[in-house]
Design a protein around this motif. Sequence first.
Motif, PDB file in Angstrom:
ATOM      1  N   GLN A   5       0.699 -20.568  25.795  1.00 31.88           N
ATOM      2  CA  GLN A   5       1.177 -19.789  24.666  1.00 31.88           C
ATOM      3  C   GLN A   5       1.804 -18.484  25.145  1.00 31.88           C
ATOM      4  O   GLN A   5       1.243 -17.788  25.980  1.00 31.88           O
ATOM      5  CB  GLN A   5       0.006 -19.487  23.721  1.00 31.88           C
ATOM      6  CG  GLN A   5       0.376 -18.562  22.563  1.00 31.88           C
ATOM      7  CD  GLN A   5      -0.771 -18.387  21.594  1.00 31.88           C
ATOM      8  OE1 GLN A   5      -1.177 -19.329  20.938  1.00 31.88           O
ATOM      9  NE2 GLN A   5      -1.297 -17.171  21.509  1.00 31.88           N
ATOM     10  N   GLY A  37      -5.529  -7.352  14.353  1.00 27.29           N
ATOM     11  CA  GLY A  37      -5.773  -8.775  14.191  1.00 27.29           C
ATOM     12  C   GLY A  37      -4.981  -9.612  15.177  1.00 27.29           C
ATOM     13  O   GLY A  37      -5.479 -10.619  15.705  1.00 27.29           O
ATOM     14  N   LEU A  38      -3.758  -9.206  15.467  1.00 25.68           N
ATOM     15  CA  LEU A  38      -2.932  -9.913  16.448  1.00 25.68           C
ATOM     16  C   LEU A  38      -3.512  -9.791  17.857  1.00 25.68           C
ATOM     17  O   LEU A  38      -3.436 -10.734  18.647  1.00 25.68           O
ATOM     18  CB  LEU A  38      -1.503  -9.367  16.414  1.00 25.68           C
ATOM     19  CG  LEU A  38      -0.653  -9.780  15.204  1.00 25.68           C
ATOM     20  CD1 LEU A  38       0.608  -8.938  15.140  1.00 25.68           C
ATOM     21  CD2 LEU A  38      -0.310 -11.261  15.265  1.00 25.68           C
ATOM     22  N   GLU A  40      -6.756  -9.413  18.515  1.00 23.27           N
ATOM     23  CA  GLU A  40      -7.950 -10.264  18.516  1.00 23.27           C
ATOM     24  C   GLU A  40      -7.584 -11.738  18.659  1.00 23.27           C
ATOM     25  O   GLU A  40      -8.310 -12.516  19.293  1.00 23.27           O
ATOM     26  CB  GLU A  40      -8.741 -10.040  17.227  1.00 23.27           C
ATOM     27  CG  GLU A  40      -9.399  -8.671  17.141  1.00 23.27           C
ATOM     28  CD  GLU A  40     -10.095  -8.449  15.813  1.00 23.27           C
ATOM     29  OE1 GLU A  40     -10.215  -9.421  15.037  1.00 23.27           O
ATOM     30  OE2 GLU A  40     -10.533  -7.308  15.552  1.00 23.27           O
ATOM     31  N   ALA A  41      -6.453 -12.137  18.076  1.00 24.82           N
ATOM     32  CA  ALA A  41      -6.013 -13.530  18.142  1.00 24.82           C
ATOM     33  C   ALA A  41      -5.342 -13.871  19.469  1.00 24.82           C
ATOM     34  O   ALA A  41      -5.035 -15.035  19.731  1.00 24.82           O
ATOM     35  CB  ALA A  41      -5.059 -13.827  16.989  1.00 24.82           C
ATOM     36  N   GLY A  42      -5.086 -12.853  20.287  1.00 29.06           N
ATOM     37  CA  GLY A  42      -4.451 -13.084  21.580  1.00 29.06           C
ATOM     38  C   GLY A  42      -2.940 -13.217  21.515  1.00 29.06           C
ATOM     39  O   GLY A  42      -2.319 -13.703  22.462  1.00 29.06           O
ATOM     40  N   ASP A  43      -2.327 -12.758  20.404  1.00 33.75           N
ATOM     41  CA  ASP A  43      -0.870 -12.863  20.261  1.00 33.75           C
ATOM     42  C   ASP A  43      -0.137 -11.706  20.924  1.00 33.75           C
ATOM     43  O   ASP A  43       0.996 -11.852  21.375  1.00 33.75           O
ATOM     44  CB  ASP A  43      -0.487 -12.926  18.780  1.00 33.75           C
ATOM     45  CG  ASP A  43      -0.936 -14.220  18.121  1.00 33.75           C
ATOM     46  OD1 ASP A  43      -0.723 -15.287  18.721  1.00 33.75           O
ATOM     47  OD2 ASP A  43      -1.513 -14.162  17.024  1.00 33.75           O
ATOM     48  N   PRO A 116       1.173 -12.125  11.245  1.00 36.94           N
ATOM     49  CA  PRO A 116       0.807 -13.163  12.228  1.00 36.94           C
ATOM     50  C   PRO A 116       1.631 -14.440  12.085  1.00 36.94           C
ATOM     51  O   PRO A 116       1.978 -15.072  13.086  1.00 36.94           O
ATOM     52  CB  PRO A 116      -0.670 -13.421  11.930  1.00 36.94           C
ATOM     53  CG  PRO A 116      -1.158 -12.133  11.343  1.00 36.94           C
ATOM     54  CD  PRO A 116      -0.011 -11.626  10.526  1.00 36.94           C
ATOM     55  N   ARG A 117       1.953 -14.811  10.848  1.00 38.82           N
ATOM     56  CA  ARG A 117       2.785 -16.003  10.645  1.00 38.82           C
ATOM     57  C   ARG A 117       4.171 -15.794  11.230  1.00 38.82           C
ATOM     58  O   ARG A 117       4.747 -16.688  11.862  1.00 38.82           O
ATOM     59  CB  ARG A 117       2.897 -16.347   9.152  1.00 38.82           C
ATOM     60  CG  ARG A 117       3.766 -17.576   8.858  1.00 38.82           C
ATOM     61  CD  ARG A 117       3.493 -18.122   7.477  1.00 38.82           C
ATOM     62  NE  ARG A 117       3.940 -17.242   6.421  1.00 38.82           N
ATOM     63  CZ  ARG A 117       5.022 -17.466   5.658  1.00 38.82           C
ATOM     64  NH1 ARG A 117       5.780 -18.540   5.881  1.00 38.82           N
ATOM     65  NH2 ARG A 117       5.347 -16.627   4.703  1.00 38.82           N
ATOM     66  N   ARG A 120       3.980 -16.056  14.984  1.00 39.10           N
ATOM     67  CA  ARG A 120       3.802 -17.455  15.385  1.00 39.10           C
ATOM     68  C   ARG A 120       5.121 -18.229  15.289  1.00 39.10           C
ATOM     69  O   ARG A 120       5.479 -18.989  16.195  1.00 39.10           O
ATOM     70  CB  ARG A 120       2.746 -18.121  14.507  1.00 39.10           C
ATOM     71  CG  ARG A 120       2.563 -19.609  14.778  1.00 39.10           C
ATOM     72  CD  ARG A 120       1.431 -20.182  13.938  1.00 39.10           C
ATOM     73  NE  ARG A 120       1.628 -19.981  12.516  1.00 39.10           N
ATOM     74  CZ  ARG A 120       2.407 -20.761  11.753  1.00 39.10           C
ATOM     75  NH1 ARG A 120       3.081 -21.784  12.291  1.00 39.10           N
ATOM     76  NH2 ARG A 120       2.510 -20.529  10.457  1.00 39.10           N
TER      77      ARG A 120
END
Length: 250
Positions: A5, A37-38, A40-43, A116-117, A120
Amino acid sequence: MNVPQEVFEKLSVFYPMWNEEDYIERALEFGRRACEGLIEAGDIRDYELIVIDDKSTDRTGEIADRLAAADAHIRVIHHERNRKLGGSMKTGFAAATGDLVLYTDADLPFDMAELPRAVRLLREYQVDIISAYRFDRTGEGSLRAVYTWAYNGLIKALFGVKVRDINFAFKLIRTRIFEHVELESEGSFIDAELIIRATRLGYEIMQMGVDYFPRTRGESTLSSPGVIGTILREMWSLRSDLGGIRTVER
């Protein structure tokens, strides 16, 4: 087969602001939550929130400086003169240090939970820009809806760009495009100029629908005669510079 990713090193979020004392704290708090949040999500690995204070005459600049003093993720740039939306956006894009940059308004016309969407989609479809459009615009009034419909139609006719809601303040961009895209507009035409120039250079744009939340405080000036006149002048100038409908591959 597992494909690694793509992780973005840093996301820059900037807000052009003129007299936004009613919205600034909420805008930065919602931006902070979305960015955390991004992480934490690893983005993303890091982020910055940039306030472009366009010579506000209220407490916007004072509040921004106070918030920046308490949070190292927040930066403030004060214009010495009012440069309107185009000037503020050019300052924001130039100041961004991330490999991704998001531009939005202080009144948050969309839910930051959509970020986040957008990240992605940009990553998974390997596009250069995510340009959002509103599912329902009735909240802004019939006059503005007609104005926007006509404006988008004119952009399509003059430049061949098929992007819905081209002036909507939700654009997520890979900052590498600014190695080749140089913006000139000082007014509200800058959103369209960005998309037109990026399209001409072969950058890929994906559109994404979002719910729309109209401004409830303060005043929007986007439909004023002066703003519309500047848009038309800058539109004609870009049309003359580019000379017709065509796309140039990188």
